[in-house]
Enzyme design. Structure first.
Site, PDB file in Angstrom:
ATOM      1  N   ASP A  16      -3.049   4.822  -2.447  1.00  0.00           N
ATOM      2  CA  ASP A  16      -4.155   5.287  -1.620  1.00  0.00           C
ATOM      3  C   ASP A  16      -4.509   6.743  -1.882  1.00  0.00           C
ATOM      4  O   ASP A  16      -3.618   7.603  -1.937  1.00  0.00           O
ATOM      5  CB  ASP A  16      -3.755   5.114  -0.138  1.00  0.00           C
ATOM      6  CG  ASP A  16      -4.829   5.566   0.817  1.00  0.00           C
ATOM      7  OD1 ASP A  16      -5.840   4.863   0.920  1.00  0.00           O
ATOM      8  OD2 ASP A  16      -4.649   6.622   1.459  1.00  0.00           O
ATOM      9  N   HIS A  64     -11.219  -3.355   2.321  1.00  0.00           N
ATOM     10  CA  HIS A  64     -11.127  -3.008   3.741  1.00  0.00           C
ATOM     11  C   HIS A  64     -11.921  -1.762   4.112  1.00  0.00           C
ATOM     12  O   HIS A  64     -12.076  -1.458   5.299  1.00  0.00           O
ATOM     13  CB  HIS A  64      -9.656  -2.797   4.118  1.00  0.00           C
ATOM     14  CG  HIS A  64      -9.055  -1.596   3.454  1.00  0.00           C
ATOM     15  ND1 HIS A  64      -8.763  -1.552   2.106  1.00  0.00           N
ATOM     16  CD2 HIS A  64      -8.708  -0.379   3.939  1.00  0.00           C
ATOM     17  CE1 HIS A  64      -8.264  -0.375   1.803  1.00  0.00           C
ATOM     18  NE2 HIS A  64      -8.225   0.359   2.896  1.00  0.00           N
ATOM     19  N   ASP A  65     -12.404  -1.029   3.131  1.00  0.00           N
ATOM     20  CA  ASP A  65     -13.139   0.207   3.382  1.00  0.00           C
ATOM     21  C   ASP A  65     -14.641   0.067   3.141  1.00  0.00           C
ATOM     22  O   ASP A  65     -15.361   1.062   3.168  1.00  0.00           O
ATOM     23  CB  ASP A  65     -12.612   1.328   2.477  1.00  0.00           C
ATOM     24  CG  ASP A  65     -11.366   1.993   3.028  1.00  0.00           C
ATOM     25  OD1 ASP A  65     -11.168   1.936   4.249  1.00  0.00           O
ATOM     26  OD2 ASP A  65     -10.594   2.562   2.232  1.00  0.00           O
ATOM     27  N   GLU A  69      -6.385   3.965  -6.194  1.00  0.00           N
ATOM     28  CA  GLU A  69      -7.664   4.237  -5.547  1.00  0.00           C
ATOM     29  C   GLU A  69      -8.057   5.641  -5.991  1.00  0.00           C
ATOM     30  O   GLU A  69      -7.553   6.630  -5.462  1.00  0.00           O
ATOM     31  CB  GLU A  69      -7.540   4.163  -4.021  1.00  0.00           C
ATOM     32  CG  GLU A  69      -8.896   4.381  -3.347  1.00  0.00           C
ATOM     33  CD  GLU A  69      -8.800   4.678  -1.864  1.00  0.00           C
ATOM     34  OE1 GLU A  69      -9.729   4.298  -1.132  1.00  0.00           O
ATOM     35  OE2 GLU A  69      -7.809   5.301  -1.429  1.00  0.00           O
ATOM     36  N   ASP A 118       0.853  -1.179   0.000  1.00  0.00           N
ATOM     37  CA  ASP A 118       0.000   0.000   0.000  1.00  0.00           C
ATOM     38  C   ASP A 118       0.896   1.237   0.000  1.00  0.00           C
ATOM     39  O   ASP A 118       1.855   1.304   0.775  1.00  0.00           O
ATOM     40  CB  ASP A 118      -0.889   0.010   1.242  1.00  0.00           C
ATOM     41  CG  ASP A 118      -2.331   0.334   0.917  1.00  0.00           C
ATOM     42  OD1 ASP A 118      -2.539   1.353   0.239  1.00  0.00           O
ATOM     43  OD2 ASP A 118      -3.224  -0.412   1.318  1.00  0.00           O
TER      44      ASP A 118
END
Length: 554
Positions: A199, A328-329, A256, A98
């Site tokens: 991210d 995960h979000d 993302e 990440d």
């Protein structure tokens, strides 16, 4: 379009804190990932994305990084990471990390030096501004609620944070910041990782004047995305990043990306795009509320299906999306995209069918392959997530009572995806011998890896079968690069499309409705490649019972 090495691969996201704990502290660790590499290999995984394991105070679960060059003690050591990398490569699997470079933790050395001297070198690593008429510099609302501006104690200054106040935004207009970040990215790539999931990257470009906007809520604030949407030039920064880092290594990158301008898709994921691919957030976008979770629209199957097709067709001839059911979000896809009557193994297999064979690379989130689902909290205190707690407060402030606000969080919380991985029916689902940092879902006795490995009809074994089909020599090219053509869209509860490459036509069809559907068949009887039920078809029509899915070579 260019041939991409990753197009016939399958990726898997690991949320390390909840994957596998080996030392009994209740927190997953790198050694736990090493222990489960053979499990992932057998599943059919080629690329593993590991959510942040860097040193962090964990205000936002590791997305607040205090040292990019260190592994957090909770997860292990750099030696553990190097062993993980080596063991993955032995199994022909790649690791991607990440990359969180819009902001740092407020505990990062750079920010601590900036606080000590906001007018010095490190002050310009971030955004420090004076107040305006005794108020904050501008009226942005952070992604986690409240103002994006936090006062600096003892000074007439504020600093900018798009997320939590402990996550100050980096100033990408500063060449020294970019060099620091590029050096760090290259350091990790030199280690041998294959690339990054990047991210919140659209946020790195700010409007140079950081102006206020018309408020969009009773709090007098405007959503931070309003300023981002009013800003030009993020592409130049992303090209700098790509040229100075990713391109040198042939790295695989997945962005993302929210709030991208409609005409910029080719710039982001075309042959010469900023990233290899980016996530399709169709489901998330459609359920975004005007003011928060409390006023978000309910899932609408037809709107979701049509949005997925719109996204898929837009990318055709340009590039490829990364396709997800959950991450995960987001809450668990089995609890989000399926009607209540189909939140069972049959329905979960159906959902897998329509997702895994879309055009683009599939990303499976840990536990998705065994059908993990949302939990039900009895009180807001059972949630850990900072965003969930903020959304609860927003709902209360908007006039909902406690029960209603809790119901909103039980539907939407990010913690649903963060409960520990369910390995077996032993204590704590085999995740830890200690006390898990977040409660294990109560359904672990029925939904766990060990049980499903032994059941040939399980969700897990269906995922294995589906992945084998996607990667098979006979069909991998059509699934990797073939055209996608939506079919039977006149049926409101049918999700069906063809994948076509040269003379190969493969139909994926699924019935999300409660009633059986009959689809006219314009071709001779096909060959069934995969079904989640006891499907059979004839020359005239395809019959799909409720929750049934079939993949047919036409």
């Amino acid at each position: 379009m260019k041939k991409r090495w990753w197009l016939d691969k399958v990726a898997y996201q690991i949320y390390p804190k909840s994957f596998k704990d080996t030392n009994g502290d209740g927190i997953g660790d790198l050694r736990g990932i090493i222990e489960k590499l053979d499990y992932l290999k057998e599943l059919g995984i080629d690329i593993i994305w590991i959510s942040p394991v860097y040193q962090s105070p964990f205000v936002d679960q590791g997305y607040d990084i205090s040292d990019y060059y260190k592994i957090a003690e909770q997860f292990g050591t750099m030696e553990d990471f190097d062993e993980l990398l080596a063991e993955a490569k032995k199994r022909n699997m790649e690791i991607i990390m990440d990359l969180v470079i819009n902001h740092t933790s407020d505990q990062h050395e750079w920010f601590q030096k900036a606080l000590a001297d906001p007018t010095g070198k490190y002050g310009d690593y971030y955004y420090f501004r004076k107040g305006v008429n005794g108020k904050v510099p501008s009226n942005y609302r952070s992604y986690f609620g409240g103002s994006t501006w936090e006062p600096v104690q003892g000074r007439d200054l504020y600093y900018l944070h798009a997320f939590a106040k402990e996550q100050p935004d980096l100033n990408w207009e500063n060449p020294e910041v970019k060099k620091e970040l590029f050096d760090m990215v290259n350091w990790w790539l030199d280690k041998g990782i294959a690339g990054f999931r990047i991210d919140a990257i659209i946020n790195i470009k700010k409007h140079p004047e950081l102006p206020s906007y018309e408020p969009d809520g009773d709090d007098g604030l405007a959503d931070f995305t309003t300023m981002i949407a009013d800003t030009e030039g993020v592409g130049e920064l992303l090209e700098e990043l790509k040229t100075n880092t990713f391109d040198k290594y042939g790295a695989f990158t997945v962005g993302e990306v929210f709030n991208m301008q409609e005409d910029k898709l080719r710039e982001f994921i075309g042959d010469e795009g900023h990233f290899s691919t980016m996530f399709d957030f169709s489901g998330e976008v459609l359920t975004k509320g005007g003011h928060g979770w409390y006023d978000s629209p309910k899932h609408d199957f037809k709107k979701w299906r049509d949005m997925v097709f719109k996204t898929q067709l837009k990318a055709q001839g340009i590039g490829y999306y990364a396709n997800i059911i959950e991450n995960h979000d987001e809450p668990r896809g089995a609890s989000r995209y399926l009607p209540e009557g189909l939140r069972n193994p049959k329905g979960i297999k159906m959902l897998a069918c329509v997702n895994l064979f879309l055009r683009g690379i599939p990303f499976i989130y840990q536990g998705q392959e065994i059908g993990m689902q949302n939990f039900t909290a009895a009180d807001i205190s059972e949630f850990d997530d900072i965003n969930t707690k903020d959304e609860y407060r927003r709902a209360i402030d908007a006039g909902l009572n406690k029960a209603q606000a809790l119901a909103v969080c039980n539907e939407r919380s990010r913690d649903h995806a963060r409960t520990p991985m369910q390995w077996n029916n032993a204590d704590n689902a085999g995740f830890t011998k200690g006390t898990p940092w977040l409660k294990v879902n109560k359904n672990y006795q029925e939904i766990n890896v060990n049980k499903e490995e032994k059941d040939p009809e399980s969700v897990l074994n269906f995922y294995k079968e589906a992945i084998r089909l996607r990667k098979s020599e006979a069909y991998k090219e059509v699934f990797a690069t073939g055209e996608i053509v939506p079919r039977f869209t006149e049926f409101d509860k049918v999700f069906a499309y063809e994948r076509i490459l040269e003379n190969k036509h493969i139909l994926i069809a699924a019935n999300f409705g409660a009633e059986e559907v009959h689809l006219d068949q314009e071709w001779k009887e096909g060959t069934l490649l995969l079904s989640n039920s006891h499907f059979s078809n004839n020359r005239k029509e395809i019959k799909l019972s409720s929750g049934e899915a079939a993949i047919i070579l036409l």
